[in-house]
Motif scaffolding. Structure first.
Motif, short mmCIF file in Angstrom:
data_model
loop_
_atom_site.label_atom_id
_atom_site.label_comp_id
_atom_site.label_asym_id
_atom_site.label_seq_id
_atom_site.Cartn_x
_atom_site.Cartn_y
_atom_site.Cartn_z
N ALA A 189 2.05 6.85 -6.67
CA ALA A 189 0.92 7.59 -7.23
C ALA A 189 1.01 9.08 -6.89
CB ALA A 189 -0.40 7.02 -6.70
N ALA A 190 1.84 9.39 -5.91
CA ALA A 190 1.88 10.79 -5.41
C ALA A 190 2.46 11.72 -6.48
CB ALA A 190 2.72 10.86 -4.14
N ARG B 65 0.84 -1.21 0.00
CA ARG B 65 0.00 0.00 0.00
C ARG B 65 0.87 1.25 0.00
NH1 ARG B 65 -5.36 -1.36 2.59
NH2 ARG B 65 -5.51 0.84 3.02
N ASP B 66 1.90 1.26 0.83
CA ASP B 66 2.77 2.44 0.91
C ASP B 66 3.52 2.67 -0.40
OD1 ASP B 66 1.89 2.69 3.48
OD2 ASP B 66 3.75 2.05 4.44
N LEU C 261 2.57 1.75 -3.42
CA LEU C 261 1.62 2.22 -4.44
C LEU C 261 1.26 3.69 -4.20
CD1 LEU C 261 -0.71 -0.90 -4.78
CD2 LEU C 261 0.95 -0.07 -6.44
N ALA C 262 1.06 4.04 -2.94
CA ALA C 262 0.71 5.43 -2.62
C ALA C 262 1.87 6.37 -2.98
CB ALA C 262 0.36 5.56 -1.14
#
Ligand SMILES: N[C@@H](CCC(=O)N[C@@H](CS)C(=O)NCC(=O)O)C(=O)O
Length: 201
Positions: free
Chosen positions: A200-201, A193-194, A196-197
């Protein structure tokens, strides 16, 4: 260490593993078409092969190629168990799997379907061949949680990264229900999750 990456590219596998292992690293985005980094550097001067992932080590060396990167990282924290011990038979099996993923699924499959210079009339052949390779992995995954058994490992970080590409390549994930369940097991991992986040940032 600095990981040179492009969002959702194969570099995501190393990115996930860096976070799984809680290793200190810097993330540097690369425009893989223009071959420039977000820091304004010529990426070809960092990796003359021109592609991500590339990892610069604290002594200045640059390491590339997904199977090498994943094993290098796993061996920095062997106690995390993301790869079997170097020298073991289980490690040979991991190398067999990483070679297959890199050559047959990544370079000889997905990369050809992504490539705008590959003639469109050749793509059904590559799609069918990739589908057959994926059928084999789906059969292997049936009845186990991860590619090499009951434990998440570096090969899963790599395969998960590539499964995310399939809908963009004309391959419907619904053909392999086992992959849907597999991705649903991997997606909630904090490191995933981290990563991917961050990308995406
Ligand atoms: N054999 C390389 C392949 C790396 C690769 O194909 N990277 C892609 C992104 S997934 C890329 O950077 N492509 C840009 C290009 O080829 O110019 C590896 O295993 O690391």
């Amino acid at each position: 260490m600095k990981l040179y990456y492009a969002p959702s590219a194969c570099s995501l596998a190393s990115h996930i593993v860096l976070r799984e292992l809680q290793l200190p690293f810097e993330l540097v985005r690369v425009d893989i078409r223009a071959k420039r980094t977000a820091e304004g550097d010529d990426f070809l001067a960092i990796n003359p092969k021109g592609y991500v992932a590339a990892l610069t080590l604290d002594d200045g060396q640059v390491l590339t190629e997904v199977p090498a990167l994943l094993q290098y990282l796993a061996d920095l924290r062997p106690e995390a168990g993301l790869a079997p011990p170097a020298g073991s038979w289980e490690r040979v099996r991991l190398q067999e799997l990483l070679s297959f993923l890199a050559s047959e699924i990544h370079t000889g499959g997905c990369a050809l379907l992504f490539n705008p210079r590959v003639p469109e009339d050749a793509k059904p052949f590559f799609r069918e061949r990739l589908g057959m390779r994926l059928d084999g992995i789906a059969a292997d995954l049936d009845g186990r949680d991860y590619l090499l058994g009951e434990r998440f490992g570096v090969a899963d970080a790599f395969f998960f990264t590539m499964l995310r590409w399939l809908p963009h390549l004309g391959l419907d994930l619904a053909r392999w229900p086992v992959f849907g369940a597999y991705m649903a097991r991997i997606e909630p991992r904090p490191a995933v999750r981290d990563a991917l986040a961050a990308e995406a940032a």
